[in-house]
Design a protein around this motif. Structure first.
Motif, PDB file in Angstrom:
ATOM      1  N   LEU A  37      40.576  25.926  43.769  1.00  0.00           N
ATOM      2  CA  LEU A  37      40.654  26.239  42.819  1.00  0.00           C
ATOM      3  C   LEU A  37      39.718  27.787  41.728  1.00  0.00           C
ATOM      4  CD1 LEU A  37      42.080  23.372  40.887  1.00  0.00           C
ATOM      5  CD2 LEU A  37      43.017  25.263  42.441  1.00  0.00           C
ATOM      6  N   GLY A  38      38.458  27.947  42.530  1.00  0.00           N
ATOM      7  CA  GLY A  38      37.633  28.363  42.315  1.00  0.00           C
ATOM      8  C   GLY A  38      38.297  29.908  42.875  1.00  0.00           C
ATOM      9  N   VAL A  39      38.169  29.827  43.883  1.00  0.00           N
ATOM     10  CA  VAL A  39      38.353  31.317  45.060  1.00  0.00           C
ATOM     11  C   VAL A  39      39.695  32.004  44.601  1.00  0.00           C
ATOM     12  CG1 VAL A  39      38.790  31.589  47.266  1.00  0.00           C
ATOM     13  CG2 VAL A  39      37.112  29.406  46.979  1.00  0.00           C
ATOM     14  N   ALA A  40      40.673  30.237  44.751  1.00  0.00           N
ATOM     15  CA  ALA A  40      42.357  30.764  43.867  1.00  0.00           C
ATOM     16  C   ALA A  40      42.096  31.932  43.096  1.00  0.00           C
ATOM     17  CB  ALA A  40      43.066  29.582  44.047  1.00  0.00           C
ATOM     18  N   LEU A  41      41.386  31.044  42.580  1.00  0.00           N
ATOM     19  CA  LEU A  41      41.125  32.266  40.768  1.00  0.00           C
ATOM     20  C   LEU A  41      41.024  32.879  40.611  1.00  0.00           C
ATOM     21  CD1 LEU A  41      41.716  31.389  37.466  1.00  0.00           C
ATOM     22  CD2 LEU A  41      39.320  31.374  37.385  1.00  0.00           C
ATOM     23  N   ARG A  42      39.954  33.430  41.159  1.00  0.00           N
ATOM     24  CA  ARG A  42      39.288  35.127  41.203  1.00  0.00           C
ATOM     25  C   ARG A  42      39.884  35.715  41.974  1.00  0.00           C
ATOM     26  NH1 ARG A  42      34.748  31.749  42.234  1.00  0.00           N
ATOM     27  NH2 ARG A  42      34.730  31.890  44.225  1.00  0.00           N
ATOM     28  N   LEU A  43      40.614  35.489  43.791  1.00  0.00           N
ATOM     29  CA  LEU A  43      41.411  35.854  44.077  1.00  0.00           C
ATOM     30  C   LEU A  43      42.520  36.965  42.938  1.00  0.00           C
ATOM     31  CD1 LEU A  43      42.320  37.154  46.943  1.00  0.00           C
ATOM     32  CD2 LEU A  43      44.609  35.080  47.149  1.00  0.00           C
ATOM     33  N   ALA A  44      43.729  35.763  42.302  1.00  0.00           N
ATOM     34  CA  ALA A  44      44.439  35.695  41.407  1.00  0.00           C
ATOM     35  C   ALA A  44      44.504  36.310  40.181  1.00  0.00           C
ATOM     36  CB  ALA A  44      44.954  34.931  40.277  1.00  0.00           C
ATOM     37  N   VAL A  45      42.768  36.535  39.779  1.00  0.00           N
ATOM     38  CA  VAL A  45      42.227  37.914  38.854  1.00  0.00           C
ATOM     39  C   VAL A  45      42.299  39.818  39.133  1.00  0.00           C
ATOM     40  CG1 VAL A  45      40.164  38.754  37.196  1.00  0.00           C
ATOM     41  CG2 VAL A  45      41.279  35.678  37.246  1.00  0.00           C
ATOM     42  N   VAL A  46      41.427  39.412  40.443  1.00  0.00           N
ATOM     43  CA  VAL A  46      41.257  40.461  40.733  1.00  0.00           C
ATOM     44  C   VAL A  46      42.864  41.267  41.139  1.00  0.00           C
ATOM     45  CG1 VAL A  46      40.738  41.812  42.516  1.00  0.00           C
ATOM     46  CG2 VAL A  46      38.937  40.215  41.814  1.00  0.00           C
ATOM     47  N   GLY A  47      43.374  40.577  42.173  1.00  0.00           N
ATOM     48  CA  GLY A  47      44.804  40.972  41.984  1.00  0.00           C
ATOM     49  C   GLY A  47      46.004  41.534  40.821  1.00  0.00           C
ATOM     50  N   THR A  48      45.893  40.901  39.915  1.00  0.00           N
ATOM     51  CA  THR A  48      46.316  40.847  38.640  1.00  0.00           C
ATOM     52  C   THR A  48      45.940  41.957  38.062  1.00  0.00           C
ATOM     53  OG1 THR A  48      46.845  38.341  38.384  1.00  0.00           O
ATOM     54  CG2 THR A  48      47.487  40.266  36.594  1.00  0.00           C
ATOM     55  N   LEU A  49      44.474  42.594  37.308  1.00  0.00           N
ATOM     56  CA  LEU A  49      44.296  43.877  37.284  1.00  0.00           C
ATOM     57  C   LEU A  49      44.363  45.330  38.232  1.00  0.00           C
ATOM     58  CD1 LEU A  49      40.511  42.551  36.856  1.00  0.00           C
ATOM     59  CD2 LEU A  49      42.628  42.484  34.878  1.00  0.00           C
ATOM     60  N   THR A  50      44.348  44.933  39.313  1.00  0.00           N
ATOM     61  CA  THR A  50      44.775  45.684  40.670  1.00  0.00           C
ATOM     62  C   THR A  50      46.490  46.065  40.250  1.00  0.00           C
ATOM     63  OG1 THR A  50      43.287  45.198  41.797  1.00  0.00           O
ATOM     64  CG2 THR A  50      44.273  46.399  43.037  1.00  0.00           C
ATOM     65  N   THR A  51      46.544  44.884  40.047  1.00  0.00           N
ATOM     66  CA  THR A  51      48.595  45.003  40.097  1.00  0.00           C
ATOM     67  C   THR A  51      48.561  46.374  38.924  1.00  0.00           C
ATOM     68  OG1 THR A  51      48.831  43.534  41.474  1.00  0.00           O
ATOM     69  CG2 THR A  51      50.295  44.383  40.030  1.00  0.00           C
ATOM     70  N   TYR A  52      48.457  45.949  37.958  1.00  0.00           N
ATOM     71  CA  TYR A  52      48.441  46.405  36.953  1.00  0.00           C
ATOM     72  C   TYR A  52      47.687  48.176  36.482  1.00  0.00           C
ATOM     73  CZ  TYR A  52      47.685  48.870  31.974  1.00  0.00           C
ATOM     74  OH  TYR A  52      48.087  48.944  30.753  1.00  0.00           O
ATOM     75  N   GLY A  53      46.342  48.131  36.850  1.00  0.00           N
ATOM     76  CA  GLY A  53      46.157  49.848  37.482  1.00  0.00           C
ATOM     77  C   GLY A  53      46.741  49.905  38.743  1.00  0.00           C
ATOM     78  N   ALA A  54      46.911  49.829  39.638  1.00  0.00           N
ATOM     79  CA  ALA A  54      48.254  50.691  40.078  1.00  0.00           C
ATOM     80  C   ALA A  54      49.678  50.811  39.865  1.00  0.00           C
ATOM     81  CB  ALA A  54      48.275  49.609  41.838  1.00  0.00           C
ATOM     82  N   ALA A  55      49.800  49.436  39.400  1.00  0.00           N
ATOM     83  CA  ALA A  55      51.721  50.212  38.901  1.00  0.00           C
ATOM     84  C   ALA A  55      50.892  51.679  38.038  1.00  0.00           C
ATOM     85  CB  ALA A  55      51.603  48.727  38.131  1.00  0.00           C
ATOM     86  N   GLN A  56      50.161  51.325  37.143  1.00  0.00           N
ATOM     87  CA  GLN A  56      49.679  52.563  36.468  1.00  0.00           C
ATOM     88  C   GLN A  56      49.969  54.436  37.693  1.00  0.00           C
ATOM     89  OE1 GLN A  56      50.176  52.267  33.119  1.00  0.00           O
ATOM     90  NE2 GLN A  56      50.794  50.630  33.628  1.00  0.00           N
ATOM     91  N   LEU A  57      48.713  53.869  38.214  1.00  0.00           N
ATOM     92  CA  LEU A  57      48.965  54.909  38.920  1.00  0.00           C
ATOM     93  C   LEU A  57      50.297  55.500  39.955  1.00  0.00           C
ATOM     94  CD1 LEU A  57      47.128  57.151  40.240  1.00  0.00           C
ATOM     95  CD2 LEU A  57      46.837  55.018  41.721  1.00  0.00           C
ATOM     96  N   ALA A  58      51.295  55.182  40.043  1.00  0.00           N
ATOM     97  CA  ALA A  58      52.163  54.245  40.595  1.00  0.00           C
ATOM     98  C   ALA A  58      53.286  55.492  40.260  1.00  0.00           C
ATOM     99  CB  ALA A  58      53.457  53.300  41.332  1.00  0.00           C
ATOM    100  N   GLN A  59      53.484  55.683  38.829  1.00  0.00           N
ATOM    101  CA  GLN A  59      54.110  56.326  38.125  1.00  0.00           C
ATOM    102  C   GLN A  59      54.314  57.800  37.814  1.00  0.00           C
ATOM    103  OE1 GLN A  59      56.076  54.638  36.313  1.00  0.00           O
ATOM    104  NE2 GLN A  59      54.876  52.933  36.886  1.00  0.00           N
TER     105      GLN A  59
END
Length: 250
Positions: free
Chosen positions: A76-98
Motif C-alpha cells: 500500500l505504501g508503494v501504491a500510495l506514493r505512485l498515486a501521489v506522484v501521478g495526481t500531482l503530475t496530472t494537475y500540473g500537466a492539465a495546466q500545461l495542456a491549456q
C-alpha cells in the motif's frame, strides 16, 4: 423506473457494461473509448464528454482496484506514493495542456502507445521485464501516467502498465493493480474539477457507471483465468487498437 425510461437508458447501460468489463480485464478506466463515443454519437463537446465519462470511470476503477488488490496484493505504501506522484503530475500537466496543440499531443500519444504495444508483444518469453530498475523508483511511473491523464484526460493506465512490466519486471496483473492505484485518485480529482465547471451529465454518467459496475468483476475474473503470456499479448493488441483509434479520430 418506468419501462420507457429503462429502454431509453438501455444503450448507456450496455455501453457501460462493455466498458466496465474491459476495464476489469485490462485495469483501465474505459474513458478512451467512452469519450469519443459521447462526443460523436451524443453530440457532447469534448469537455462535457470527458466529465461525463469520469462519472463512470471513478466507481469502475475503485471496484476493479479493490478486486485486483485482493487477488494481487501490492504494498500500500508503494501504491500510495505512485498515486501521489501521478495526481500531482496530472494537475500540473492539465495546466500545461491549456496552451498546447491537442492535435499534436494526440498524434504523439498514439505513436507512444504503438511503441509500447510493440515492446510488449515482441518478447518471446512469458516473464516480466526483468526488474532492471530498482523497485523504489516505481512511483516515478506516475510521471508518465499522470502526464498522460493531465495532457489528454485519458491513458494513465495504458501508459503505466507496460512501463511497470518492462522496467520493473512485474507480472501483468500486478502491474494492472498498481496502474489502477495510479489512475483512481487522478480520475477522482479530475471529476471534481469538471463538476465544479458544470461539465458533467450526471444522468448519462450514472447509467454508464451502473452498467460498468455490473460487469467489472467478470473482467477481473477473466484476467486471472488467462495465462500471463495471453494477458500480455491481449494488452498489447488493445494498445495497438487504441493507437489506431486515436489516429482515426483525429
Amino acid at each position: 423506473m418506468t419501462v420507457s425510461l429503462l429502454l431509453s437508458l438501455m444503450p448507456m447501460l450496455l455501453l457501460g457494461g462493455a466498458l466496465g468489463f474491459l476495464g476489469g480485464l485490462f485495469g483501465i478506466g474505459g474513458g478512451i473509448i467512452a469519450i469519443p463515443l459521447l462526443a460523436s454519437v451524443y453530440g457532447m463537446d469534448q469537455a462535457l464528454a470527458q466529465g461525463t465519462a469520469l462519472v463512470m470511470m471513478v466507481p469502475n476503477l475503485l471496484a476493479a482496484w479493490w478486486r485486483y488488490m485482493r487477488r494481487n496484493p501490492v504494498g500500500l505504501g508503494v501504491a500510495l506514493r505512485l498515486a501521489v506522484v501521478g495526481t500531482l503530475t496530472t494537475y500540473g500537466a492539465a495546466q500545461l495542456a491549456q496552451g498546447l496543440d491537442q492535435h499534436v499531443l494526440r498524434l504523439l500519444f498514439a505513436g507512444f502507445l504503438a511503441v509500447l504495444a510493440w515492446g510488449m508483444i515482441r518478447p518471446a518469453s512469458s516473464g516480466g521485464g526483468g526488474g532492471r530498475v530498482r523497485p523504489a523508483l516505481i512511483p516515478l511511473v506516475g510521471l508518465a501516467g499522470g502526464g498522460s491523464m493531465g495532457l489528454l484526460g485519458v491513458g494513465g493506465g495504458l501508459v503505466a502498465t507496460p512501463l511497470l512490466i518492462r522496467w520493473f519486471g512485474l507480472d501483468q496483473r500486478a502491474a494492472q493493480s498498481l496502474a489502477l492505484a495510479l489512475v483512481l485518485p487522478c480520475s477522482a480529482a479530475a471529476l471534481l474539477s469538471y463538476a465544479r465547471a458544470g461539465n458533467v451529465d450526471w444522468g448519462i454518467g450514472a447509467a454508464l457507471g451502473l452498467g460498468g459496475m455490473a460487469c467489472v468483476s467478470a473482467g477481473v475474473a477473466l484476467a486471472h483465468a488467462f495465462p500471463e503470456t495471453v494477458m500480455r499479448r491481449l494488452f498489447a493488441v488493445m494498445l495497438a487498437a487504441t493507437s489506431l483509434a486515436v489516429l482515426a479520430g483525429r
